[in-house]
Design an enzyme around this catalytic site. Sequence first.
Site, PDB file in Angstrom:
ATOM      1  N   THR A   1       0.795  -1.236   0.000  1.00 38.52           N
ATOM      2  CA  THR A   1       0.000   0.000   0.000  1.00 38.52           C
ATOM      3  C   THR A   1       0.827   1.285   0.000  1.00 38.52           C
ATOM      4  O   THR A   1       0.422   2.246  -0.657  1.00 38.52           O
ATOM      5  CB  THR A   1      -1.033   0.008   1.151  1.00 38.52           C
ATOM      6  OG1 THR A   1      -0.371  -0.208   2.394  1.00 38.52           O
ATOM      7  CG2 THR A   1      -2.076  -1.081   0.942  1.00 38.52           C
TER       8      THR A   1
ATOM      9  N   GLN B   1      -2.131  -5.933 -25.412  1.00 33.29           N
ATOM     10  CA  GLN B   1      -1.507  -6.624 -24.271  1.00 33.29           C
ATOM     11  C   GLN B   1      -1.520  -5.726 -23.037  1.00 33.29           C
ATOM     12  O   GLN B   1      -1.798  -6.144 -21.923  1.00 33.29           O
ATOM     13  CB  GLN B   1      -0.048  -6.980 -24.588  1.00 33.29           C
ATOM     14  CG  GLN B   1       0.109  -8.056 -25.647  1.00 33.29           C
ATOM     15  CD  GLN B   1       1.556  -8.511 -25.774  1.00 33.29           C
ATOM     16  OE1 GLN B   1       2.487  -7.764 -25.491  1.00 33.29           O
ATOM     17  NE2 GLN B   1       1.755  -9.743 -26.216  1.00 33.29           N
ATOM     18  N   TRP B   2      -1.166  -4.480 -23.274  1.00 30.90           N
ATOM     19  CA  TRP B   2      -0.984  -3.491 -22.207  1.00 30.90           C
ATOM     20  C   TRP B   2      -2.278  -3.310 -21.396  1.00 30.90           C
ATOM     21  O   TRP B   2      -2.259  -3.229 -20.171  1.00 30.90           O
ATOM     22  CB  TRP B   2      -0.602  -2.170 -22.874  1.00 30.90           C
ATOM     23  CG  TRP B   2      -0.057  -1.085 -22.029  1.00 30.90           C
ATOM     24  CD1 TRP B   2      -0.615  -0.526 -20.913  1.00 30.90           C
ATOM     25  CD2 TRP B   2       1.168  -0.371 -22.252  1.00 30.90           C
ATOM     26  NE1 TRP B   2       0.174   0.483 -20.450  1.00 30.90           N
ATOM     27  CE2 TRP B   2       1.273   0.597 -21.247  1.00 30.90           C
ATOM     28  CE3 TRP B   2       2.166  -0.455 -23.213  1.00 30.90           C
ATOM     29  CZ2 TRP B   2       2.345   1.498 -21.180  1.00 30.90           C
ATOM     30  CZ3 TRP B   2       3.237   0.432 -23.145  1.00 30.90           C
ATOM     31  CH2 TRP B   2       3.333   1.393 -22.139  1.00 30.90           C
TER      32      TRP B   2
ATOM     33  N   SER C   1      -9.637   8.238 -30.011  1.00 31.21           N
ATOM     34  CA  SER C   1     -10.827   7.564 -30.517  1.00 31.21           C
ATOM     35  C   SER C   1     -10.870   7.530 -32.032  1.00 31.21           C
ATOM     36  O   SER C   1     -10.976   8.575 -32.682  1.00 31.21           O
ATOM     37  CB  SER C   1     -12.085   8.267 -30.008  1.00 31.21           C
ATOM     38  OG  SER C   1     -13.215   7.765 -30.701  1.00 31.21           O
ATOM     39  N   ALA C   2     -10.831   6.332 -32.585  1.00 32.00           N
ATOM     40  CA  ALA C   2     -10.931   6.186 -34.039  1.00 32.00           C
ATOM     41  C   ALA C   2     -12.393   6.155 -34.504  1.00 32.00           C
ATOM     42  O   ALA C   2     -12.664   6.016 -35.689  1.00 32.00           O
ATOM     43  CB  ALA C   2     -10.186   4.939 -34.501  1.00 32.00           C
ATOM     44  N   ARG C   3     -13.324   6.270 -33.541  1.00 30.49           N
ATOM     45  CA  ARG C   3     -14.719   6.510 -33.936  1.00 30.49           C
ATOM     46  C   ARG C   3     -14.865   7.991 -34.295  1.00 30.49           C
ATOM     47  O   ARG C   3     -15.622   8.359 -35.166  1.00 30.49           O
ATOM     48  CB  ARG C   3     -15.704   6.264 -32.774  1.00 30.49           C
ATOM     49  CG  ARG C   3     -15.951   4.832 -32.416  1.00 30.49           C
ATOM     50  CD  ARG C   3     -17.037   4.721 -31.340  1.00 30.49           C
ATOM     51  NE  ARG C   3     -18.376   4.880 -31.893  1.00 30.49           N
ATOM     52  CZ  ARG C   3     -19.485   5.022 -31.170  1.00 30.49           C
ATOM     53  NH1 ARG C   3     -19.414   5.069 -29.841  1.00 30.49           N
ATOM     54  NH2 ARG C   3     -20.650   5.154 -31.744  1.00 30.49           N
TER      55      ARG C   3
ATOM     56  N   LEU D   1       2.328   3.533  -8.379  1.00 28.69           N
ATOM     57  CA  LEU D   1       3.654   2.921  -8.472  1.00 28.69           C
ATOM     58  C   LEU D   1       3.611   1.416  -8.222  1.00 28.69           C
ATOM     59  O   LEU D   1       4.313   0.652  -8.898  1.00 28.69           O
ATOM     60  CB  LEU D   1       4.603   3.607  -7.470  1.00 28.69           C
ATOM     61  CG  LEU D   1       6.031   3.065  -7.411  1.00 28.69           C
ATOM     62  CD1 LEU D   1       6.724   3.148  -8.758  1.00 28.69           C
ATOM     63  CD2 LEU D   1       6.842   3.816  -6.355  1.00 28.69           C
TER      64      LEU D   1
ATOM     65  N   ARG E   1       6.357  -7.178 -17.888  1.00 27.96           N
ATOM     66  CA  ARG E   1       6.602  -6.727 -19.250  1.00 27.96           C
ATOM     67  C   ARG E   1       8.059  -6.385 -19.532  1.00 27.96           C
ATOM     68  O   ARG E   1       8.449  -6.286 -20.699  1.00 27.96           O
ATOM     69  CB  ARG E   1       5.701  -5.538 -19.579  1.00 27.96           C
ATOM     70  CG  ARG E   1       4.202  -5.832 -19.400  1.00 27.96           C
ATOM     71  CD  ARG E   1       3.742  -7.034 -20.222  1.00 27.96           C
ATOM     72  NE  ARG E   1       2.305  -7.283 -20.044  1.00 27.96           N
ATOM     73  CZ  ARG E   1       1.640  -8.242 -20.672  1.00 27.96           C
ATOM     74  NH1 ARG E   1       2.250  -9.056 -21.499  1.00 27.96           N
ATOM     75  NH2 ARG E   1       0.349  -8.425 -20.444  1.00 27.96           N
TER      76      ARG E   1
END
Lengths: 302, 302, 302, 302
Positions: free
Chosen positions: D89, D109-110, D122-124, D213, D223
């Site tokens: 914590t 993945q991220w 946004s590709a909309r 963090l 990763r």
Amino acid sequence: MPLNPDQLAEIQDLRSSPKQTVRAVSEGMEKHLYHAIDVLDHGFVRVIDYMGDDAAICQAARVSYGKGTKSVQNDEGLIRYLMRHWHSTPFEMCEIKLHVKLPVFVARQWIRHRTANVNEYSARYSILDREFYIPAPEHVNAQSVVNNQGRGEVLEGEEAARVLEILKADSNRAYDNYEAMISEEGQLGLARELARMNLPSNIYTQWYWKVDLHNLLHFLRLRADPHAQYEIRVYADAICQVVADWVPAAYKAFEDYRLGAVTMSAQMMVALRGLLKGEEVTAESCGMSAREWREFQDMIDA
Amino acid sequence: MPLNPDQLAEIQDLRSSPKQTVRAVSEGMEKHLYHAIDVLDHGFVRVIDYMGDDAAICQAARVSYGKGTKSVQNDEGLIRYLMRHWHSTPFEMCEIKLHVKLPVFVARQWIRHRTANVNEYSARYSILDREFYIPAPEHVNAQSVVNNQGRGEVLEGEEAARVLEILKADSNRAYDNYEAMISEEGQLGLARELARMNLPSNIYTQWYWKVDLHNLLHFLRLRADPHAQYEIRVYADAICQVVADWVPAAYKAFEDYRLGAVTMSAQMMVALRGLLKGEEVTAESCGMSAREWREFQDMIDA
Amino acid sequence: MPLNPDQLAEIQDLRSSPKQTVRAVSEGMEKHLYHAIDVLDHGFVRVIDYMGDDAAICQAARVSYGKGTKSVQNDEGLIRYLMRHWHSTPFEMCEIKLHVKLPVFVARQWIRHRTANVNEYSARYSILDREFYIPAPEHVNAQSVVNNQGRGEVLEGEEAARVLEILKADSNRAYDNYEAMISEEGQLGLARELARMNLPSNIYTQWYWKVDLHNLLHFLRLRADPHAQYEIRVYADAICQVVADWVPAAYKAFEDYRLGAVTMSAQMMVALRGLLKGEEVTAESCGMSAREWREFQDMIDA
Amino acid sequence: MPLNPDQLAEIQDLRSSPKQTVRAVSEGMEKHLYHAIDVLDHGFVRVIDYMGDDAAICQAARVSYGKGTKSVQNDEGLIRYLMRHWHSTPFEMCEIKLHVKLPVFVARQWIRHRTANVNEYSARYSILDREFYIPAPEHVNAQSVVNNQGRGEVLEGEEAARVLEILKADSNRAYDNYEAMISEEGQLGLARELARMNLPSNIYTQWYWKVDLHNLLHFLRLRADPHAQYEIRVYADAICQVVADWVPAAYKAFEDYRLGAVTMSAQMMVALRGLLKGEEVTAESCGMSAREWREFQDMIDA
């Protein structure tokens, strides 16, 4: 909150009238349903519902169409592999719902595990029962002299007697006064949401707690640990029994790769490889503090 | 990834051999188990498992010992009360696990709902199938001229034909090249984790998705909404059918207090109370922008 | 736990030595840093740190490279649009860290908001201070007769005096006994993790609490609500002041679209549209229960 | 999406006009603000904001009033202790906000790391740029023959050339067709939310990503690991540099107790203790599978 005859009859009725389902069924778990496991002096853990079994973990890992199992042996190997390599998402595919009765100070530790669903008995709405945790004499310990956050030797004789006397007397007095304040006889009666503040934190509360298997195992790793406070550890131990019956392969992997596992730091690995080659190694030569060195010795000697 | 005969036999076997359980069973849900609902051209939604029913919501709300229901009518009233007053934790006590096959661009919207468990088919590990979403002609629309984030009228004639032709040809060429790159005939064969990057986002993937009822309803409120993209809305609509059969009282409350409900701002409430008293109200007099005023008119006229 | 001279000097020192940063700075928030806002009799809320401002919300919504703002007016409009249409992710881009001192029974309600980070003072490790919440006389109320989960009229005269006397006496006796049990004079001294269970839940604890703006506003909507218990509402009110200074545009939108907003069910909207057309509408004609009808009347009359 | 002169000027302006703050400031981090670290062929990681430093971790662990540090040395010891004993914590009390530009298949993945806040382009709503990840020749590898989920040796000669040629040609053709479909010249123009589905997953997207963090270190552990796919690992490596400058003590502890640490199973510990005593141990004698035994050998030989 002991069960009254009506409640017992209702539970008996539920147990004796199984229904049919095409869902995954864990035989080991069915026998736990509706059977409370006693914990501490008035507490319990009771399985209300569950979802999934060992095969469900594998099915999700394989994102398969059908049962997803090739053989029990294959499943065990896969589960061990997943556990060893921290592939946690398949374990999230199993879920358990427990009914737990526990002292408030234990509940306060428990709730710090945030990834879970909780419904707690409301002392704003309802009246709490006169049930307090009073430790058994063998669990009344002194403050530890080596660990600020733990307990040391068992108290004995007069000191132990005094502690138990205080806990009992203060609990009862607080509850008498709680009742007196909310009583509506001859007075308006204090709001429950206010009166409850007079009650000490060894009073029992209860909740429904639902959690996925991955997060449950994380809870168990921390709370079934010898460093956890005894009063939460006994709940964790009771849940361990349940999990061992529910998903035996996952539980065995958990024992081997979490409960019984040891994590060594980069410095400890240097020391270890040195020792295995017969080299002389010291805390200094490996960059460990005195405290880490002691921890390292404990790991390899245990 | 259509089902092969072995898989079909396995599923048939699971469906035809129900087991006994003392857990809560939702009859409406049992009939959905293992039956895929077709969505789009190659997708589906399939219930794998569930936990709880309407009564389980009430049981948790009452933190009760037994079945927790006094009567179906009582339960319905309680569920409506809980939904109306945003008491969300009892709804978290139900859980559902779905197997979903969906285009990657839909999966990318879906995964933004973080409070859920997911296992996706791995294209690092496995080879994807040649299955691409090609919209039906009635769902090939122009960019909206009033809403930057939506679609307008249906495309027709040559333009529509050209779009469909492009989507089909590019999908197939990309897949041909994917296969050519990973092929090990006469060459080493490109790593799958690299080759997949050549595939367009109308390719189908699949996953196991597990979520509690509260978070599922939140997902449905946003994704079954007319402003959601059509291709995810049809999945939400399919899941709505399932939920209506699973927890009918909770779903009815959801329709009344979420899907069909309207939230009015402080300014809108001023306007509304004025109108009900027969006063003249304007955007200015109530402190609304032109856009909010239009939204307000739509709410009360609808 | 009042501040000692060393702590005061340290805080004074921090306040008087500002540093340079190229991060976003909210002038309104800087003045709150290190200044405790008193709450209840011994509690406080103190801003320790923050991230972001109104512009940061817009910057994230636009995923822009630079400051992301075209003008203050544009930003306000965008923030109102985002709030109105439940686009919550940009509000998650601001973060706040508070130091809060609060009674344990308030902490138990507070912690139910799971999407936050918490470090609480450990009563396993440290000794709690003799500080208990004793309500001011004007906040000692009877149980409500209309709402099982609330308080009614203020208690007066002897009954009020009796309540306050009990709370004070029991708190002090419990603390005396806590001290006696942990004392190491002439005895081993009970472990702190055990002794704390004797303390009532009006004792003060403290924690660091860190949360993003979206989740904070959700907390405030529930806890600054008139139905929330008074003792947590005053903390929510104090935090509302802070947020209003930190992100004024977001806070104004929150007031208009959340705190002052009203959600009407599908049935209520039917009733409303009927009323606006001058039709006669009743609970029955619109499918509302008596309770919902009352709630509807309150909404439109308020 | 390269920076245009206006954006560069705006960023330059922000960097050159530091403001005053009384918050915790990490000097090592200030120098990263607004400076993009290049990753892959068109991607980057850019620090937008941060909260806290090494001292803030200790301050929260001590729930202290003031700065919470006694000395830098004390702080380092405390941070190492917290990391070693999984007290997570206090690490949650630091927060970072990044702007990341990355290929879609990396983003997929991220995003599986759920405990974070995200705003994606946004590709909309907007049109994507013609920017695709094309691997450098030294990162075009064959499928691994020992690990189904990884890559093996580097492709060479004609095969490598063919792969690169395909990736470039398909990317460009897909983008040409994307442009052709959304064009409004001589036609209505396909909705952006539909047209985007033609684009392969090596196209670049970008997002704002904010995380505490503790969760960031968990992300980095998985990763920045040699088993992670190269294309996400380079992002993790870039972030590691940033964290090392931001919270040097926490990062050093992370290297020692996470990145460089080794977890041994219960069986491995049996084997290890046997080896240290000079006993003969085998996979069988310790209950390990052949695979686990190989993993054990790798750990102690490395």
